[in-house]
Design an enzyme around this catalytic site. Structure first.
Site, PDB file in Angstrom:
ATOM      1  N   GLY A  15       0.993  -1.191   0.170  1.00  0.00           N
ATOM      2  CA  GLY A  15      -0.006  -0.097  -0.089  1.00  0.00           C
ATOM      3  C   GLY A  15       0.690   1.371   0.065  1.00  0.00           C
ATOM      4  O   GLY A  15       1.877   1.527   0.764  1.00  0.00           O
ATOM      5  N   ARG A  29      19.132  11.932  -3.663  1.00  0.00           N
ATOM      6  CA  ARG A  29      20.090  12.771  -3.277  1.00  0.00           C
ATOM      7  C   ARG A  29      21.283  12.405  -2.488  1.00  0.00           C
ATOM      8  O   ARG A  29      22.570  12.922  -2.608  1.00  0.00           O
ATOM      9  CB  ARG A  29      19.266  14.090  -2.652  1.00  0.00           C
ATOM     10  CG  ARG A  29      18.234  14.400  -3.750  1.00  0.00           C
ATOM     11  CD  ARG A  29      18.276  15.762  -3.734  1.00  0.00           C
ATOM     12  NE  ARG A  29      17.424  15.859  -4.948  1.00  0.00           N
ATOM     13  CZ  ARG A  29      16.750  17.270  -5.093  1.00  0.00           C
ATOM     14  NH1 ARG A  29      16.414  18.275  -4.140  1.00  0.00           N
ATOM     15  NH2 ARG A  29      16.073  17.499  -6.244  1.00  0.00           N
ATOM     16  N   ASP A 132      -0.218   2.132   8.514  1.00  0.00           N
ATOM     17  CA  ASP A 132      -0.725   1.399   9.647  1.00  0.00           C
ATOM     18  C   ASP A 132       0.151   1.660  10.723  1.00  0.00           C
ATOM     19  O   ASP A 132      -0.421   0.997  12.026  1.00  0.00           O
ATOM     20  CB  ASP A 132      -0.837  -0.164   9.277  1.00  0.00           C
ATOM     21  CG  ASP A 132      -2.008  -0.438   8.266  1.00  0.00           C
ATOM     22  OD1 ASP A 132      -2.659   0.319   7.567  1.00  0.00           O
ATOM     23  OD2 ASP A 132      -1.964  -1.587   7.469  1.00  0.00           O
ATOM     24  N   GLN A 259      -7.429   8.097   3.534  1.00  0.00           N
ATOM     25  CA  GLN A 259      -6.406   8.094   4.640  1.00  0.00           C
ATOM     26  C   GLN A 259      -5.108   7.863   3.934  1.00  0.00           C
ATOM     27  O   GLN A 259      -3.867   7.940   4.403  1.00  0.00           O
ATOM     28  CB  GLN A 259      -6.422   6.855   5.510  1.00  0.00           C
ATOM     29  CG  GLN A 259      -7.349   7.379   6.618  1.00  0.00           C
ATOM     30  CD  GLN A 259      -8.268   6.189   7.178  1.00  0.00           C
ATOM     31  OE1 GLN A 259      -7.993   5.851   8.347  1.00  0.00           O
ATOM     32  NE2 GLN A 259      -8.915   5.508   6.362  1.00  0.00           N
TER      33      GLN A 259
HETATM   34  O1  F6P Z   1      -1.496  -1.614   4.502  1.00  0.00           O
HETATM   35  C1  F6P Z   1      -2.179  -0.223   4.255  1.00  0.00           C
HETATM   36  C2  F6P Z   1      -3.735  -0.347   4.112  1.00  0.00           C
HETATM   37  O2  F6P Z   1      -4.322   0.809   3.879  1.00  0.00           O
HETATM   38  C3  F6P Z   1      -4.580  -1.065   5.317  1.00  0.00           C
HETATM   39  O3  F6P Z   1      -4.810   0.231   6.190  1.00  0.00           O
HETATM   40  C4  F6P Z   1      -5.698  -1.616   4.387  1.00  0.00           C
HETATM   41  O4  F6P Z   1      -6.337  -2.538   5.261  1.00  0.00           O
HETATM   42  C5  F6P Z   1      -5.165  -2.120   3.139  1.00  0.00           C
HETATM   43  O5  F6P Z   1      -3.887  -1.189   2.856  1.00  0.00           O
HETATM   44  C6  F6P Z   1      -5.989  -1.763   1.888  1.00  0.00           C
HETATM   45  O6  F6P Z   1      -5.631  -2.229   0.777  1.00  0.00           O
HETATM   46  P1  F6P Z   1      -5.890  -2.191  -0.496  1.00  0.00           P
HETATM   47  O7  F6P Z   1      -5.627  -0.638  -0.983  1.00  0.00           O
HETATM   48  O8  F6P Z   1      -5.167  -2.877  -1.441  1.00  0.00           O
HETATM   49  O9  F6P Z   1      -7.502  -2.327  -0.670  1.00  0.00           O
END
Ligand code: F6P
Length: 327
Positions: A15, A29, A132, A259
């Site tokens: 992610g 850099r 996370d 987020q």
């Molecule tokens: O690991 C980051 C995160 O945003 C988690 O909080 C969430 O469960 C997951 O990735 C969502 O994944 P995707 O963007 O693949 O749906």
């Protein structure tokens, strides 16, 4: 082992997280400053398998410190989990004469680095990049601070309408199996209750609390729910309240991928820059196959295995505070 590092490759995987670009910029850099060449690997391990690498120079990372997402793109790659996939990835790195690799991501990214470096003699350094904050060996991961600020901003806005209509809002925040985002968002947004995967705060306690609040004529409240909450997601909790306490008008909001985007906060930019800088310096100092983090404001270097398998704990004082400060 003493080896000469002349070409470093860098990728982002899993992610995306705000601040990844600041880390890439810092690697480019710092490496340029040390007369090294940097290659960007596009789309994470998938790009490593496909040989999708391009030289990155200082000007390629200009104006990126403020940008969310990742200029190198990212992917979750199943093929890298196979020996054949990693063999192809190794051949790509050889074709570009890569001497070392910096990977930025979460648990899956670290696991890929661990398996690859057990099989092939090209050193990796892993940097914690995930909203996370669930990586052991660092107080904060790149992207966490931005993500909680985005969540708190959203909750503040919802609070306006919740209070105007006297409604009870269940707001789901991300965090997969970890409650770090929910805990800090709950504290910073003054939530009446916060549901986390790590605690067993249940629906009965919530009903008790809401009954008391209704006697005081307080019908509006904010409840934060981590997406991995074990006693039900935001929708299930809201439905349960509606069934048992029909005086409450409930609504559910999932903040979701909001987020993950946006310009990184100053804290994330500094953390990412520091880790990117330290990644290059570590490689030049002979550090191989390690995960970097910052603990108590000091560089922390640990084994991939520890970063992957040890469980980072929620701040116990923050948990206690959450209980005391809720309504
Ligand atoms: O690991 C980051 C995160 O945003 C988690 O909080 C969430 O469960 C997951 O990735 C969502 O994944 P995707 O963007 O693949 O749906």
């Amino acid at each position: 082992m003493d080896r000469e590092i002349k070409r470093i490759a860098i990728l982002t995987s899993g992610g995306d997280a705000p601040g990844m670009n600041a880390a890439i910029r810092a690697v480019v850099r710092t490496a340029t400053h040390e007369d090294l060449h940097v290659y960007g690997i596009y789309e994470g391990y998938k790009g490593m398998i496909e040989g999708n690498l391009k030289r990155l120079e200082n000007r390629d990372v200009a104006n990126t410190i403020l940008r969310g997402g990742t200029i190198l793109k990212t992917a979750r790659c199943e093929e890298f989990k196979t020996k054949e996939g990693r063999q192809k990835a190794y051949e790509s790195l050889l074709a570009f004469d890569i001497d070392a690799v910096v990977v930025i991501g979460g648990n899956g990214t670290y696991t890929g680095a661990k398996y690859f470096t057990r099989e092939y003699d090209i050193p990796f350094i892993a940097l914690p990049g995930t909203i996370d904050n669930d990586i052991y060996g660092t107080d904060f991961t790149i992207g966490f601070d931005t993500s909680i600020n985005t969540a708190v901003d959203a909750v503040d806005k919802i609070r306006d309408t919740a209070s105007s209509h006297n409604r009870l809002f269940f707001i789901e925040v991300m965090g997969r199996h970890a409650g770090f985002i929910a805990l800090e968002t709950g504290l910073a947004s003054g939530a009446a209750a916060t549901f986390l995967p790590e605690t067993n705060w249940g629906i009965d306690e919530l009903l008790k609390m809401l009954k008391k609040a209704a006697i005081r004529k307080k019908l509006f409240s904010i409840i934060i729910v981590a997406e991995g909450n074990e006693n039900g997601d935001a929708r299930a909790l809201a439905d349960h309240v509606k069934e048992n306490l029909p005086n409450y008008e409930t609504r559910v909001t999932t903040i979701g991928h909001l987020q993950r985007g946006g310009s990184p906060t100053a804290s994330d930019r500094v953390l990412a820059s520091r880790l990117g800088y330290e990644a290059v310096r570590s490689l030049l100092n002979g550090v191989e196959n390690k995960a970097l983090g910052i603990v108590n404001n000091k560089l922390n270097i640990i084994e991939f295995d520890d970063a992957i398998t040890k469980k980072k704990k929620l701040d116990q004082d923050h948990l206690k505070m959450l209980e005391v400060l809720a309504m």
